[in-house]
Design a protein around this motif. Structure first.
Motif, PDB file in Angstrom:
ATOM      1  N   THR A 247       2.899   4.767 -10.871  1.00 17.94           N
ATOM      2  CA  THR A 247       1.823   3.937 -10.334  1.00 17.94           C
ATOM      3  C   THR A 247       1.936   3.924  -8.813  1.00 17.94           C
ATOM      4  OG1 THR A 247       3.182   1.954 -10.564  1.00 17.94           O
ATOM      5  CG2 THR A 247       1.698   2.471 -12.379  1.00 17.94           C
ATOM      6  N   TRP A 248       0.884   3.528  -8.163  1.00 19.20           N
ATOM      7  CA  TRP A 248       0.849   3.642  -6.706  1.00 19.20           C
ATOM      8  C   TRP A 248       1.542   2.504  -5.986  1.00 19.20           C
ATOM      9  CZ3 TRP A 248      -1.749  -0.040  -3.682  1.00 19.20           C
ATOM     10  CH2 TRP A 248      -2.588  -0.916  -4.366  1.00 19.20           C
ATOM     11  N   TYR A 249       1.820   1.394  -6.630  1.00 16.16           N
ATOM     12  CA  TYR A 249       2.318   0.213  -5.937  1.00 16.16           C
ATOM     13  C   TYR A 249       3.661   0.458  -5.237  1.00 16.16           C
ATOM     14  CZ  TYR A 249      -1.228  -2.039  -8.821  1.00 16.16           C
ATOM     15  OH  TYR A 249      -2.411  -2.372  -9.408  1.00 16.16           O
ATOM     16  N   TRP A 250       4.591   1.058  -5.954  1.00 14.13           N
ATOM     17  CA  TRP A 250       5.921   1.267  -5.360  1.00 14.13           C
ATOM     18  C   TRP A 250       5.821   2.121  -4.106  1.00 14.13           C
ATOM     19  CZ3 TRP A 250       9.525   4.819  -3.820  1.00 14.13           C
ATOM     20  CH2 TRP A 250      10.844   4.378  -3.713  1.00 14.13           C
ATOM     21  N   TRP A 251       5.156   3.245  -4.200  1.00 13.79           N
ATOM     22  CA  TRP A 251       5.055   4.159  -3.060  1.00 13.79           C
ATOM     23  C   TRP A 251       4.281   3.530  -1.900  1.00 13.79           C
ATOM     24  CZ3 TRP A 251       8.130   8.168  -3.843  1.00 13.79           C
ATOM     25  CH2 TRP A 251       8.424   8.532  -5.168  1.00 13.79           C
ATOM     26  N   PHE A 364       4.520  -8.957   2.456  1.00 17.03           N
ATOM     27  CA  PHE A 364       5.122  -9.285   1.165  1.00 17.03           C
ATOM     28  C   PHE A 364       4.149 -10.114   0.323  1.00 17.03           C
ATOM     29  CE2 PHE A 364       8.906  -7.748   3.178  1.00 17.03           C
ATOM     30  CZ  PHE A 364       9.688  -7.274   2.133  1.00 17.03           C
ATOM     31  N   ALA A 365       3.352 -10.959   0.974  1.00 14.92           N
ATOM     32  CA  ALA A 365       2.309 -11.688   0.255  1.00 14.92           C
ATOM     33  C   ALA A 365       1.256 -10.712  -0.264  1.00 14.92           C
ATOM     34  CB  ALA A 365       1.660 -12.723   1.173  1.00 14.92           C
ATOM     35  N   TRP A 366       0.948  -9.698   0.510  1.00 20.73           N
ATOM     36  CA  TRP A 366      -0.027  -8.676   0.101  1.00 20.73           C
ATOM     37  C   TRP A 366       0.447  -7.965  -1.163  1.00 20.73           C
ATOM     38  CZ3 TRP A 366      -1.720  -3.990   3.669  1.00 20.73           C
ATOM     39  CH2 TRP A 366      -2.886  -3.406   3.134  1.00 20.73           C
ATOM     40  N   CYS A 367       1.718  -7.607  -1.194  1.00 18.42           N
ATOM     41  CA  CYS A 367       2.269  -6.957  -2.376  1.00 18.42           C
ATOM     42  C   CYS A 367       2.182  -7.886  -3.592  1.00 18.42           C
ATOM     43  CB  CYS A 367       3.719  -6.548  -2.119  1.00 18.42           C
ATOM     44  SG  CYS A 367       4.533  -5.776  -3.534  1.00 18.42           S
TER      45      CYS A 367
END
Length: 461
Positions: A247-251, A364-367
């Motif tokens: 998934t794209w989140y980690w990268w 970090f809030a964005w994540c």
């Protein structure tokens, strides 16, 4: 004023604000205090008493960083298995005990061993808190709370030196111990009441809380008001790892923080102090060398709280900070490169550069915002990986671009800052595009689970 929609919810948020933020912010403040006390001890007699040689002090800092990096992901995974009110106080007691043991060392090698395990223990605070905040707060609440938490660490940077200087000057020689040894003893003892407070009153997560100050209806409200949050926790297996890296989140978010974290280099590497120390024409007093740079984290605190609050009001448009930081990094670097002969301009540029600290809270809030409908354990790993990636780069970045022997102009570092700032704008735009594309997909296919990946609601102890 906090923007809370209803009276019962307002009461609930006030309660969790008090108990979560008071514990996390004080913990982070003393986390910074314990992390920085080595430098204060080093210049206060420890170097001579323990016969430090060569670069042993730098090696100790590197050993701490290695422990801190290695502890990120395991710590954040532990929070999803062990109740936070047990895990966080345990880590606080662990690093407090290690801090006090440091007072008994007789050689630099002993400190190296202690600082490695101190790094492991302190890895729990920053990423762990952001995971907890994302579990309790909505998109319109999260930025401000993340900002307050981040500001507490900056406050530790500002005032920690004064606190530790006071301890050393008042206790040097007491009971036959050097002041720097008392420094470690006092810093360790201070953590004990913090740990007890967390053990008794920290509220865990909404679905597992047993906090005595929350009623049954408030516990139910804490879960229901974040109806879009995925609270499932996938088991740790190959399917979990496959999903994490496909998934794209980690990268996206790890690279975002790797880039953004280096835009803080002007401040985190104390470049203003090094510039003043190596100024070609002006000699600054010791008091000026210590006091003038405190304006940088002060600007950081104001910027952090401003942008965190603004992006909450704008319903989570955290990406705006990426563009602000990109402009700030380019302009401040260009000013220092082109107007270096003007001391006032250079001072102004370094103070302005302190504003980039705003990216800590907002990114970090964005994540947390972007991953609300993802598996909670996956979210915890991504948050921890962001901090791990940034610290892994920090371990060598400052040596190449901001070494003290490059003072006062740091030409190489200025160009590195310009490159990072431009890269940040491009990467931020990429995440905005990807997030918008994800939001346009039907909810049923936003986060498809493989047939292997069975999840469980709660497996905390």
């Amino acid at each position: 004023m906090w923007l809370i929609p209803s009276d019962p919810e307002s009461k609930l948020v006030r309660k969790i604000d008090f108990f979560i933020l008071s514990f996390c912010c004080v913990t982070y403040f003393f986390n910074y205090l314990d992390r920085s006390n080595l430098a204060n001890a080093y210049v206060s007699g420890m170097k001579e008493e323990l016969a430090f040689e060569g670069n042993q002090f730098n090696v100790i800092n590197t050993v701490f960083t290695v422990g801190y990096i290695l502890g990120q992901v395991p710590s954040n995974l532990a929070v999803t298995y062990i109740r936070p009110r047990f895990f966080f106080p345990s880590m606080i007691l662990f690093w407090g005990g290690l801090t006090m043991i440091t007072a008994a060392v007789h050689n630099p090698q002993g400190i190296m061993a202690i600082r490695f395990f101190l790094g492991l223990a302190e890895a729990s605070t920053f990423a762990g808190t952001h995971y907890i905040l994302g579990s309790w707060y909505s998109e319109r609440e999260l930025g401000k709370r993340s900002g307050i938490f981040t500001a507490s660490g900056l406050a530790g940077t500002m005032f920690g030196g004064f606190i530790q200087t006071g301890i050393h000057s008042s206790l040097d020689g007491a009971k036959g111990l050097s002041g720097w040894r008392w420094l470690f003893i006092i810093d360790g003892l201070i953590t004990l009441p913090i740990a007890i407070y967390g053990l008794l009153l920290f509220p865990d997560t909404p679905e597992t809380t047993t906090a005595p100050y929350l009623t049954e209806s408030e516990r139910a409200l804490a879960v229901s008001r974040l109806s879009n949050a995925n609270r499932e926790r996938a088991p740790l297996n190959l399917a979990f790892l496959k999903r994490m890296f496909t998934t794209w989140y980690w990268w996206a978010f790890v690279m975002l923080w790797v880039i953004a974290g280096e835009t803080e280099s002007f401040s985190s590497n104390s470049l203003l102090a090094l510039y003043m120390k190596a100024h070609p024409t002006i000699h600054y007093s010791v008091a000026q060398l210590n006091n003038y740079p405190t304006g940088v984290p002060a600007v950081g605190i104001v910027s952090t709280l401003f942008w965190a609050t603004l992006t909450d009001i704008l319903r989570g448009k955290r990406y705006l900070v990426g563009y602000f930081i990109g402009v700030t990094g380019v302009v401040t670097s260009v000013l220092i490169l082109t107007r270096f002969e003007s001391t006032a301009t250079v001072f102004g540029a370094y103070y302005w550069a302190g504003a980039v600290y705003a990216c800590q809270a907002t990114f970090f809030a964005w994540c947390n915002d972007a991953m609300r409908n993802q598996d909670a354990r996956q979210r915890s790993v991504v948050i921890a990986s962001m901090n791990m990636g940034n610290n892994a780069v920090n371990a060598w970045w400052s040596i190449i671009f901001y070494s003290a022997d490059l003072a006062p102009q740091f030409t190489r570092g200025m160009w590195a800052m310009i490159a990072c700032s431009i890269a940040l704008v491009i990467w931020t735009s990429g995440i905005v595009w990807k997030s918008a594309r994800q939001e346009r997909r039907p909810p049923s296919i936003r986060a498809p689970e493989s047939s292997e990946q069975q999840t469980v609601k709660t497996d905390e102890v």
